[in-house]
Motif scaffolding. Structure first.
Motif, PDB file in Angstrom:
ATOM      1  N   ILE A   1      11.040  35.345 -23.499  1.00 34.55           N
ATOM      2  CA  ILE A   1      10.939  35.133 -24.802  1.00 34.55           C
ATOM      3  C   ILE A   1      11.874  36.188 -25.795  1.00 34.55           C
ATOM      4  N   GLY A   2      12.324  37.340 -25.174  1.00 32.14           N
ATOM      5  CA  GLY A   2      13.022  38.073 -25.702  1.00 32.14           C
ATOM      6  C   GLY A   2      14.654  37.640 -25.889  1.00 32.14           C
ATOM      7  N   LYS A   3      14.797  36.662 -24.784  1.00 32.89           N
ATOM      8  CA  LYS A   3      16.103  36.068 -24.780  1.00 32.89           C
ATOM      9  C   LYS A   3      16.279  34.732 -25.548  1.00 32.89           C
ATOM     10  N   LEU A   4      15.350  33.892 -25.328  1.00 31.09           N
ATOM     11  CA  LEU A   4      15.145  32.539 -25.998  1.00 31.09           C
ATOM     12  C   LEU A   4      14.393  32.361 -27.071  1.00 31.09           C
ATOM     13  N   GLY A   5      13.442  33.259 -27.241  1.00 26.90           N
ATOM     14  CA  GLY A   5      12.451  33.122 -28.358  1.00 26.90           C
ATOM     15  C   GLY A   5      11.233  32.295 -27.779  1.00 26.90           C
ATOM     16  N   ILE A   6      10.202  32.215 -28.572  1.00 25.06           N
ATOM     17  CA  ILE A   6       8.905  31.544 -28.188  1.00 25.06           C
ATOM     18  C   ILE A   6       9.191  30.291 -27.750  1.00 25.06           C
ATOM     19  N   TRP A   7       9.692  29.528 -28.782  1.00 30.25           N
ATOM     20  CA  TRP A   7       9.882  28.146 -28.828  1.00 30.25           C
ATOM     21  C   TRP A   7      10.650  27.511 -27.703  1.00 30.25           C
ATOM     22  N   ARG A   8      12.027  28.125 -27.743  1.00 28.47           N
ATOM     23  CA  ARG A   8      12.673  27.514 -26.520  1.00 28.47           C
ATOM     24  C   ARG A   8      12.380  27.950 -25.192  1.00 28.47           C
ATOM     25  N   GLY A   9      11.552  29.257 -25.086  1.00 29.60           N
ATOM     26  CA  GLY A   9      10.716  29.461 -23.776  1.00 29.60           C
ATOM     27  C   GLY A   9       9.938  28.553 -23.219  1.00 29.60           C
TER      28      GLY A   9
END
Length: 431
Positions: free
Chosen positions: A72-80
């Motif tokens: 989540i920190g690297k990709l964000g919630i949606w991409r994760g």
């Protein structure tokens, strides 16, 4: 019903799309949850192998939970979430086509990794994209809609094997082919959940990256120590409870068949339980306000146990149905209360870490106990596993509530879990 629908329609667009995604994904999971163990039994596997499959699956759910905060920190919630769903759908199709024991265990690892992302993005999404005043209501609606979806999936999983079996002109109980076709249909329904995911706007564009270093600097050493202590109890209590639940839940559909149920009847039982959870679960925000968060968590965790205690001495079909419905309802009400309470308790930088590590602890515990539970059932039957769940769940509930009752923010009234009857400002049930 009209107030409920009005409440759903008033939610932000991305939240409504997220609920629709959960509906479709969990209909598919409901089919899979009901049918897959019966599919393994039809392939001549016993409870010990089912326990091994669930253990591998849950170990990798646990490993995925450890990666949750990083992703989540690297990709964000949606991409994760999208990354996890791609893995989940690919593995779901594959396990429906494979019969070799070792290959199935390998695929269960990928399935578990993706399943963790399906289950554990709900609260991070709500905490990130809903205002604080709306979080309890949105959490209750979302978890209830998930239960409703699993109800539909359980019904489909119950009657589709028989329909497919009859259409093939076969006689007797549903065949491996009928169960396999049902699994594929369920996964296809779940995969349709990608459509609302791609329709999102703000959530799709946002990476929601958190500056953890800055957050740590802004906290005093005593605050960081308190957060570590809170995380330890939050995660540890979940792990302890999972050791008990894992002894029972992975085998419950098979347990029902030992009491005389066929696959269609098991589907009705699972649908009934999920339906009760979906409807009654909408009362979770009112229960938390009326009785206090910690009182509610304690009552809900302990409230599911008496029926299982009775099953030890009276293993009858009707009681088994009731026990299943009570457990699902209590969990469906407990989860949003518990998760919202912790979301308010912890600083923003620690929330994703908390839910990720809780998932890891829950699934490591479930993996261990599922493996042990399958062996116990083959040796001595189901009663010892029910007893184990009762003892471990009780300890978990008592440790959790005893610790947080003494928490400085609770004792000071900053986070007040007391019933609304003791407060000076009454709140609306529908707020």
């Amino acid at each position: 019903m009209k107030p409920f629908l009005a409440g759903v329609m008033s939610l932000p667009r991305d939240v409504k799309l997220f609920i629709l995604f959960n509906l479709l994904a969990n209909v598919g999971f409901g089919v899979f949850q009901l049918v897959f163990n019966l599919y393994l039994v039809e392939l001549d596997f016993r409870e010990d192998y089912i326990g091994a499959f669930n253990s591998v699956q849950t170990v990798f759910m646990a490993l995925a939970g450890v990666t949750l905060g990083f992703m989540i920190g690297k990709l964000g919630i949606w991409r994760g979430l999208l990354s996890g769903m791609i893995i989940f759908f690919a593995a779901s199709y594959a396990v429906a086509l494979v019969e070799q024991p070792i290959a199935l265990l390998a695929l269960s690892a990928a399935f578990g990794f993706g399943l963790c992302y399906l289950f554990n993005f709900t609260m991070p999404f709500i905490l990130e994209f809903c205002p604080p005043s709306e979080r309890p209501r949105v959490a209750a609606i979302t978890f209830s809609m998930v239960s409703l979806a699993i109800t539909v999936g359980s019904l489909l999983g119950g009657f589709l094997p028989k329909i497919i079996h009859d259409l093939n002109g076969d006689v007797g109980d549903p065949s491996v082919t009928a169960y396999r076709a049902t699994l594929i249909i369920g996964t296809t329904i779940a995969a349709m959940g990608l459509i609302p995911l791609f329709m999102m706007g703000e959530a799709r564009r946002s990476r929601a990256a958190q500056d953890l270093a800055k957050a740590m600097i802004e906290e005093s050493p005593s605050e960081r120590k308190q957060v570590r202590s809170d995380l330890t109890v939050f995660v540890g209590a979940a792990g302890l409870m999972s050791l008990g639940v894992g002894l029972v839940v992975p085998f419950y559909n098979v347990f029902l068949t030992t009491l005389g149920a066929d696959s269609e009847q098991v589907g009705y039982v699972f649908a009934f339980g999920s339906g009760c959870a979906a409807i009654i679960g909408l009362l979770a925000p009112w229960v938390a306000r009326r009785f206090g968060s910690l009182n509610s968590v304690l009552a809900l965790r302990l409230g599911m146990l008496p029926a299982y205690a009775l099953l030890i001495f009276f293993p009858v079909y009707g009681l088994a149905i009731l026990a299943h419905a009570i457990r699902l309802t209590c969990i469906n009400m407990n989860w949003p209360i518990d998760s919202t309470f912790m979301g308010e308790m912890l600083p923003r930088r620690a929330r994703t870490l908390a839910f990720g590590w809780r998932s890891a602890a829950w699934n490591f515990g479930s993996a261990i106990s599922a493996l042990i539970g399958g062996w116990i059932i083959v040796k001595w039957g189901y009663s010892p596993t029910f007893a184990g769940m009762i003892v471990l769940t009780t300890f978990s509930a008592l440790i959790y509530t005893a610790y947080f009752r003494r928490h400085p923010r609770v004792r000071s009234g900053e986070l007040d879990p007391r019933p609304t009857a003791k407060r000076t400002e009454p709140e609306s049930v529908t707020a």
